[in-house]
Design an enzyme around this catalytic site. Structure first.
Site, short mmCIF file in Angstrom:
data_model
loop_
_atom_site.label_atom_id
_atom_site.label_comp_id
_atom_site.label_asym_id
_atom_site.label_seq_id
_atom_site.Cartn_x
_atom_site.Cartn_y
_atom_site.Cartn_z
N HIS A 156 0.83 -1.22 0.00
CA HIS A 156 0.00 0.00 0.00
C HIS A 156 0.86 1.26 0.00
O HIS A 156 0.43 2.31 0.49
CB HIS A 156 -0.95 0.04 1.22
CG HIS A 156 -1.67 -1.24 1.46
ND1 HIS A 156 -2.88 -1.54 0.90
CD2 HIS A 156 -1.32 -2.33 2.21
CE1 HIS A 156 -3.26 -2.74 1.28
NE2 HIS A 156 -2.32 -3.25 2.07
N SER A 277 14.56 22.08 -16.22
CA SER A 277 13.38 22.90 -16.44
C SER A 277 13.81 24.21 -17.08
O SER A 277 14.89 24.72 -16.80
CB SER A 277 12.70 23.17 -15.09
OG SER A 277 11.92 24.34 -15.18
N LYS A 283 15.85 22.31 -10.94
CA LYS A 283 15.19 21.05 -11.25
C LYS A 283 16.06 20.06 -12.01
O LYS A 283 16.85 20.43 -12.86
CB LYS A 283 13.95 21.32 -12.10
CG LYS A 283 12.89 22.09 -11.35
CD LYS A 283 12.01 21.18 -10.53
CE LYS A 283 10.85 20.77 -11.42
NZ LYS A 283 9.93 19.89 -10.71
N GLU A 290 9.37 8.86 -16.82
CA GLU A 290 7.98 9.31 -17.04
C GLU A 290 7.51 8.97 -18.45
O GLU A 290 6.38 8.55 -18.67
CB GLU A 290 7.87 10.82 -16.79
CG GLU A 290 8.00 11.17 -15.31
CD GLU A 290 8.17 12.67 -15.08
OE1 GLU A 290 7.85 13.47 -15.97
OE2 GLU A 290 8.64 13.03 -13.98
#
Ligand code: ARG
Length: 462
Positions: A156, A277, A283, A290
Site C-alpha cells: 500500500h 526545467s 530542477k 515518465e
C-alpha cells in the site's frame, strides 16, 4: 501511378481513393524482407521447373541490385507505388525487362504480405529478446551489488518489512524472465511459412512449399491456405507480450520516479539520463522514466486496435488487415526504445544506501519481528501483535523507533522483553532471518542469483 492490377479497369483510380488505399508510406519498412521472400520464391520456382535457372539468376540479380540501391539511398522508395510489393516488382521489370514479370508466378500479395510481416516480426522478436537480455544482465549485476543494501519493502506504499535492493530488483528479474520466455513461445508458434497459400486457395503450380519454408528458416509450411493469408494471431500475441513488457517497465519507472524524488532520495538518476526545467534552475527531472510510463498507453492501444480490427473479419484476406502494420511497427519501435533507455537509466543511477537503510529503520518495518520475538518466548501471536501495537503507539508519541526504546520502557509494556530484543529487531537480523528460497536473506538470495547466473550464461552464449 501504374498499378499491378490495372487490366480490368477502364478509369483511373480517384486520387483520394489511391491515397487512402496505399500502404507504401509504412510497408516500405519491410523492403528487405519482401526481397528476401521473393528470392526464396524464385529459387523454389526454378527448383520445381516453373522457371528456368537462367530466369531465376536474372531475377535474383535484379532483386539484389534493388536491395543494394535502396540500402545505399540511390533508389528512394516513393509514393508513386501503391505498396512495397509493387515498388519491388516495377523496379525489377524496369531493370531486367520482361523476365521480371515472372516473379509473381504462383503468388498473391495476400500470401506475400503475410510472409513479409512474419519475417519482419520474427526479426523484431529476436531484437526485443536481445534488449531484454541486456536489461536482465544489468539487473543481475545490481542484484549482486546490492545484496546487503537494506531498504523498506512496501505494501500500500506504506513501509512494511525490510528487504534489500537486491531482492526488490529480483522481483523485476522474474518479470523480465517471463517476458523473454513469452517472446520465445510466440516465435515457436508463429514460425510456419504462409507463402504458397496464394490469394486464399493455394495455386495450380506444383510449388514446393516445404522448400520455400526451409529456405526462409521456417519450421515448415502452414497447413491451411485460407488461414495462412488471414492469420494475425501472432501479432496479437506479440502486442500482448509487448504490453506486458510495458507494464513491467512502467511499474519500475514509477518506483524510480518515487525513489528519485526529493522526499525519498533513495537513488539519484545520472545527469545524462535526466532533464532540466526551462524556468526552475534547481530542477532535475526523471523525464525518461515518465516517458516510459507514458508510452505504455500507446502499446496497449495497439493491442486494443488490432483485437478490434480482427474481430469481425470473414475468411479469408480483407483489406482491414493492412491496419496491422502501423500499429505493430509503432508498438515494437516504442518497446525497443523504452527497453534500451531504461537499461541505460538504471545502469547509471546512483544508489543512496544510507538513505535507504535509514528509511527502513524509521518506519517500524521491524514490528513483525518484535512480535515474532514474543511468540518465540511463549506469547500467543495475537497477544504479541497487540503488545507490539502498544510499543508502536508509544514510539509514535515519543517520535522514536523501536530500536531507540530503553529496556525499561519495553518491560513496562511487557516484561517478557530482555536485552536480546535489540538484536532480534535489528535490520540485519530482520532480513537475514528470512532465508527460505524466494526471501530476501543473503543465503536465499545467493541461491537465486546463482540460478539467474546460469540462466543468463546460456542466453549470453547462445
Ligand atoms: N498492403 C496490403 C496489406 O498490407 C497487401 C496485400 C494486398 N492484397 C490485396 N488483395 N489488396 O495487407
Amino acid at each position: 501511378m501504374a498499378q499491378l492490377w490495372g487490366g480490368r479497369f477502364t478509369k483511373e483510380t480517384n486520387q483520394l481513393v489511391y491515397n487512402f488505399n496505399a500502404s507504401i508510406s509504412f510497408d516500405q519498412k519491410f523492403y528487405h524482407q519482401d526481397i528476401e521472400g521473393s528470392i526464396a520464391h524464385v529459387t523454389m520456382l526454378a527448383k520445381t521447373g516453373i522457371l528456368t535457372e537462367e530466369e531465376k539468376s536474372q531475377i535474383i540479380d535484379g532483386l539484389m541490385g534493388i536491395l543494394q540501391d535502396v540500402e545505399s539511398g540511390t533508389l528512394p522508395i516513393t509514393s508513386e507505388y501503391e505498396d512495397i510489393h509493387s515498388f519491388v516488382e516495377a523496379n525489377l521489370i524496369k531493370r531486367i525487362g520482361d523476365v521480371g514479370k515472372k516473379l509473381h508466378t504462383g503468388r498473391s500479395r495476400n500470401d506475400q504480405v503475410a510472409l513479409d510481416m512474419k519475417l519482419y516480426t520474427r526479426d523484431e522478436i529476436v531484437a526485443l529478446k536481445e534488449l531484454i537480455l541486456a536489461l536482465m544482465n544489468t539487473l543481475h549485476r545490481l542484484m549482486k551489488e546490492h545484496i546487503d543494501t537494506y531498504m523498506p519493502g512496501f505494501t500500500h506504499l506504506q513501509k512494511a518489512q525490510p528487504v534489500t535492493l537486491s531482492h526488490h530488483i529480483g522481483a523485476y528479474m522474474e518479470m523480465f524472465r517471463r517476458d523473454y520466455s513469452r517472446l520465445t513461445d510466440i516465435y515457436e508458434r508463429m514460425n510456419y511459412c504462409p507463402l504458397g497459400a496464394g490469394a486464399l486457395a493455394g495455386t495450380t503450380y506444383p510449388l514446393d512449399r516445404e522448400l520455400t519454408a526451409k529456405l526462409l528458416n521456417f519450421y515448415g509450411p502452414t497447413l491451411n491456405s485460407m488461414d495462412s493469408v488471414s492469420d494475425r494471431d501472432y501479432l496479437i500475441e506479440l502486442l500482448s507480450a509487448c504490453s506486458t513488457i510495458m507494464i513491467h517497465l512502467s511499474r519500475f519507472s514509477e518506483e524510480i520516479i518515487i525513489w528519485n524524488s526529493n522526499e525519498y532520495r533513495f537513488i539519484e538518476l545520472d545527469d545524462a539520463y535526466s532533464t532540466g526545467s526551462s524556468i526552475m534552475p534547481q530542477k532535475k527531472n526523471p523525464d525518461i522514466a515518465e516517458l516510459v510510463r507514458g508510452k505504455t498507453g500507446r502499446v496497449y492501444g495497439a493491442l486494443m486496435s488490432l483485437l478490434t480490427v480482427m474481430k469481425g473479419i470473414p475468411l479469408a484476406y480483407n483489406k482491414d488487415m493492412q491496419e496491422d502494420k502501423e500499429l505493430t511497427f509503432d508498438a515494437i519501435d516504442t518497446v525497443k526504445g523504452c527497453l534500451a533507455l531504461f537499461t541505460g537509466m538504471i545502469s547509471t543511477m546512483k544508489v543512496n544506501k544510507e538513505v535507504m537503510a535509514n528509511s527502513a529503520k524509521n518506519g517500524f518495518t521491524n514490528a513483525t519481528d518484535a512480535a515474532d520475538y514474543l511468540v518465540n518466548h511463549g506469547v500467543p501471536f495475537r497477544d504479541a501483535h497487540s503488545i507490539v501495537g502498544q510499543l508502536v503507539l508509544f514510539c509514535i508519541e515519543k517520535e522514536i523507533s523501536l530500536d531507540d526504546m530503553t529496556l525499561e520502557q519495553y518491560q513496562t509494556i511487557c516484561p517478557v522483553f530482555q536485552e536480546d530484543i535489540y538484536d532480534a529487531i535489528s535490520m540485519k537480523t530482520c532480513v537475514e532471518k528470512r532465508n527460505t528460497i524466494g526471501a530476501p536473506g543473503q543465503e536465499a538470495m545467493k541461491q537465486v542469483i546463482a540460478i539467474h547466473e546460469a540462466y543468463l550464461k546460456t542466453l549470453n552464449e547462445g
